[in-house]
Motif scaffolding. Structure first.
Motif, short mmCIF file in Angstrom:
data_model
loop_
_atom_site.label_atom_id
_atom_site.label_comp_id
_atom_site.label_asym_id
_atom_site.label_seq_id
_atom_site.Cartn_x
_atom_site.Cartn_y
_atom_site.Cartn_z
N VAL A 100 -17.33 11.42 -0.81
CA VAL A 100 -16.25 9.97 -0.29
C VAL A 100 -15.75 9.97 1.14
CG1 VAL A 100 -14.52 7.52 -0.05
CG2 VAL A 100 -16.24 8.37 -2.24
N GLY A 101 -14.79 11.58 0.75
CA GLY A 101 -14.59 11.42 2.64
C GLY A 101 -12.77 11.30 2.17
N LYS A 102 -12.18 11.19 1.25
CA LYS A 102 -10.71 11.12 1.50
C LYS A 102 -9.47 12.35 1.60
CE LYS A 102 -7.93 7.38 -0.66
NZ LYS A 102 -6.83 8.63 -1.45
N GLN A 103 -9.16 12.39 2.40
CA GLN A 103 -8.35 13.00 2.72
C GLN A 103 -7.00 12.92 2.99
OE1 GLN A 103 -9.49 11.81 5.22
NE2 GLN A 103 -8.53 12.37 7.26
N VAL A 104 -6.86 12.19 2.69
CA VAL A 104 -5.42 10.97 3.00
C VAL A 104 -4.43 10.68 1.01
CG1 VAL A 104 -5.93 10.23 4.77
CG2 VAL A 104 -6.45 9.20 3.54
N GLY A 105 -3.41 10.61 1.21
CA GLY A 105 -2.89 10.10 0.03
C GLY A 105 -1.76 9.23 0.40
N SER A 106 -1.46 8.36 -1.27
CA SER A 106 -0.87 7.29 -0.97
C SER A 106 0.97 8.04 -2.10
CB SER A 106 -1.36 6.26 -1.76
OG SER A 106 -1.47 6.06 -3.00
N ILE A 107 1.77 6.46 -1.88
CA ILE A 107 2.79 6.69 -2.87
C ILE A 107 2.86 5.05 -3.34
CG2 ILE A 107 4.52 8.40 -2.37
CD1 ILE A 107 5.59 6.49 -0.74
N THR A 108 3.34 4.09 -4.75
CA THR A 108 4.14 3.43 -4.91
C THR A 108 5.14 2.95 -4.37
OG1 THR A 108 2.46 3.79 -6.95
CG2 THR A 108 3.42 1.85 -7.00
N LEU A 109 4.82 2.22 -3.90
CA LEU A 109 6.08 1.25 -3.28
C LEU A 109 6.74 -0.34 -4.35
CD1 LEU A 109 6.21 2.39 0.46
CD2 LEU A 109 7.12 3.76 -1.40
N TYR A 110 7.54 -0.08 -4.45
CA TYR A 110 8.11 -1.56 -5.22
C TYR A 110 9.71 -2.57 -4.70
CZ TYR A 110 6.21 0.89 -9.24
OH TYR A 110 5.01 2.09 -9.80
N ASP A 111 9.10 -3.66 -4.72
CA ASP A 111 10.25 -4.39 -3.85
C ASP A 111 11.81 -3.83 -4.69
OD1 ASP A 111 12.04 -6.19 -2.47
OD2 ASP A 111 11.05 -8.31 -3.55
N LYS B 182 17.86 -0.17 -7.57
CA LYS B 182 18.79 -1.20 -7.99
C LYS B 182 18.19 -2.61 -7.78
CE LYS B 182 23.33 -1.87 -6.85
NZ LYS B 182 24.91 -1.43 -6.38
N ASN B 183 18.34 -3.24 -7.86
CA ASN B 183 18.30 -4.54 -8.40
C ASN B 183 16.76 -4.40 -7.62
OD1 ASN B 183 20.87 -5.19 -7.42
ND2 ASN B 183 20.55 -5.01 -5.42
N LEU B 184 15.79 -4.81 -8.20
CA LEU B 184 14.23 -5.15 -8.45
C LEU B 184 14.27 -5.78 -8.83
CD1 LEU B 184 11.20 -3.94 -8.92
CD2 LEU B 184 11.99 -3.45 -10.85
N ASN B 185 13.27 -6.53 -7.49
CA ASN B 185 13.10 -8.32 -7.53
C ASN B 185 12.42 -8.67 -8.74
OD1 ASN B 185 12.14 -10.86 -6.91
ND2 ASN B 185 12.24 -10.01 -5.01
N ASN B 186 12.21 -8.98 -9.31
CA ASN B 186 12.06 -10.01 -10.94
C ASN B 186 10.98 -11.05 -10.67
OD1 ASN B 186 14.11 -11.27 -10.94
ND2 ASN B 186 14.90 -10.28 -13.16
N LYS B 187 11.65 -11.71 -9.61
CA LYS B 187 10.58 -12.93 -9.45
C LYS B 187 8.66 -12.42 -8.65
CE LYS B 187 14.56 -14.60 -6.82
NZ LYS B 187 15.32 -15.13 -5.33
N HIS B 188 8.97 -11.56 -8.93
CA HIS B 188 7.23 -11.28 -8.50
C HIS B 188 6.69 -9.62 -9.24
CE1 HIS B 188 7.24 -7.75 -5.56
NE2 HIS B 188 8.96 -8.91 -4.91
N ALA B 189 5.04 -9.99 -9.56
CA ALA B 189 5.21 -8.28 -9.62
C ALA B 189 4.35 -7.15 -8.36
CB ALA B 189 4.50 -8.20 -10.79
N TYR B 190 4.34 -7.67 -7.36
CA TYR B 190 3.66 -6.88 -5.99
C TYR B 190 4.26 -5.65 -6.84
CZ TYR B 190 1.34 -10.60 -4.03
OH TYR B 190 0.72 -12.19 -3.44
N ALA B 191 3.41 -4.79 -5.59
CA ALA B 191 2.99 -3.27 -5.17
C ALA B 191 2.73 -2.89 -3.86
CB ALA B 191 3.20 -2.56 -6.22
#
Length: 489
Positions: free
Chosen positions: A367-378, A387-396
């Protein structure tokens, strides 16, 4: 692999003060406003191309009210996220947003809702629109396995409707718990119905990515073969056990089959490279470039991953979940089977090892994917347990945050082509004759073994299929897709 800790976030959160300093918001924030703020904050802090996106500048908004008002002009969190990507599909091809972070987390560990059938999608030879699917493999104890689905089967319809390049997403990857597929004969790439149909049910399944591990004896040579389908930390112990067997059996050669491996954990990729070798313990395996904000916040040692002789995995709370010595083989050469579905962490292993030992490839361009990611939460620090993880939604969000290279500062954003990027043989799978994975009836494995035994690169003895490229595959529909990631802890 060194995990990035929450201390990083606290060291860079000062950059967000300019957006939160004014109490006079002037708007009553909605849940949508909170999601939009979270997306902006995460991208502003970590996005690899943050400096190239004007809206992500630290001084773009004077206060939260201005930010809320600006993003209310967008129709959804997805459209907000897309507006913040830098040159989508050209530079940033891989950043994603999800509306269900539990499904995302599960996907990282091989847990998805499916029938147990993994497949690729290919155009008919004589049609620009019609699509057929070929079964790559079937998960044990799944509904597909129970109902007799096997590698190599071809299907062309779902619920009686012909698959096309515009409807396959809705037909195959919807939320329906069941569907009926209609099978066909390959017919040289223009499948014809054989009248067989099977109804399949979806369930939450976890795939063990260590799919096949065996010793193939050819003459005096013992060849270790590993079919490995995802870099999932949940199965690092099983991966290490496979190498323990290779080590006990004193193999002469090693084949690692990554043709269906779209990537996963950078840490697990480092472990695999250390299992294959062992003689480079403590030396540089790969190095990362993040945005200038992150690079300036932490010492240089935090951006390097070294060969290691120890697996040490921890959970999000810092509890050790696996701690054992790596079973290393000390190989000086290795053969990888690759395809157009081989990506990210798979390419990282190939790239990192090629700077130290002889690496040979058999298959198709990766494929050619030399980049990486992380998971970020609200949450306040953007972590799952923050602290204070937003429980009104499940977006990341899963933004690209790093570029990774080997010790020689090399990576291959164009992918690896066997016989060109590295020594090897370029050979596609024959959708009409896939053979059995792990057996010499599989043309790619057979060709790799012949290459090992004779060094011959010619494939004149094989009937090559009409040239056909996949347009999609079932793993690309999962939240992780072709993901390479590091973990914030």
């Amino acid at each position: 692999m060194k995990n990035f800790t929450s201390s990083l976030l606290f060291s860079v959160v000062i950059f967000l003060v300019s957006c939160e300093k004014n109490d006079g918001i002037g708007l009553d924030p909605t849940t949508a406003d909170e999601i939009n703020h979270f997306i902006w904050k995460g991208m502003n802090t970590y996005y690899l191309w943050q400096e190239d996106v004007p809206v992500l500048a630290d001084n773009r908004f004077g206060n939260l009210g201005e930010l809320y008002a600006y993003f209310r002009g967008f129709s959804s969190p997805e459209s907000v996220f897309e507006s913040l990507r830098f040159q989508p599909e050209l530079t940033d091809r891989f950043s994603v947003i999800v509306d269900d972070y539990v499904a995302l987390e599960n996907s990282f560990q091989g847990i998805t809702l499916n029938s147990g059938m993994e497949f690729g999608l290919v155009r008919y030879v004589n049609s620009n629109t019609n699509i057929f699917c070929y079964v790559r493999y079937v998960l044990p104890n799944s509904d597909a396995a129970t109902k007799g689905i096997q590698r190599g089967m071809i299907f062309t319809t779902v619920n009686g409707t012909q698959l096309t390049d515009t409807n396959f997403g809705n037909l195959l990857f919807n939320d329906s718990p069941n569907y009926t597929i209609g099978f066909a004969n390959y017919n040289n790439g223009n499948p014809t119905s054989n009248g067989i149909s099977i109804s399949l049910n979806k369930a939450q399944l976890q795939e063990n990515p260590v799919a096949i591990s065996k010793i193939i004896t050819e003459g005096t040579k013992k060849i270790g073969y590993l079919l490995y389908n995802q870099f999932s930390s949940s199965f690092d112990g099983q991966l290490n056990a496979a190498f323990a067997n290779f080590k006990t059996q004193n193999i002469d050669e090693l084949i690692v089959d990554l043709r269906y491996n779209g990537g996963g954990s950078v840490q697990t990729a480092t472990y695999l490279g250390s299992m294959i070798t062992g003689q480079f313990n403590g030396q540089l395996y790969s190095k990362e470039i993040w945005n200038s904000r992150v690079m300036n916040a932490l010492p240089a040692s935090r951006f390097v991953n070294n060969f290691t002789n120890q697996i040490r995995n921890v959970d999000s709370n810092g509890n050790v979940t696996l701690n054992e010595s790596i079973n290393s083989l000390g190989m000086t050469k290795v053969y990888f089977i690759v395809s157009s579905s081989t990506a990210s962490a798979s390419e990282l292993v190939i790239n990192s090892l090629s700077a130290y030992i002889d690496v040979y490839l058999v298959g198709r361009k990766t494929v050619g994917k030399q980049v990486g990611s992380i998971t970020l939460y609200d949450s306040e620090n953007l972590l799952r347990n923050g602290k204070n993880l937003n429980n009104k939604h499940a977006y990341a969000i899963q933004p690209i945050v790093l570029e990774i290279s080997n010790k020689d500062n090399q990576n291959h954003p164009e992918g690896f082509t066997p016989g060109t990027s590295l020594p090897g043989i370029e050979l596609a799978e024959n959708f009409g004759n896939l053979g059995v994975l792990g057996e010499r009836s599989d043309p790619l494995l057979d060709r790799t073994i012949t290459y090992i035994l004779t060094g011959a690169k010619s494939s004149f003895d094989l009937k090559i299929q009409p040239f056909q490229d996949e347009i999609f595959n079932s793993k690309l529909a999962s939240p992780t897709s072709n993901n390479m990631y590091v973990e914030l802890k």
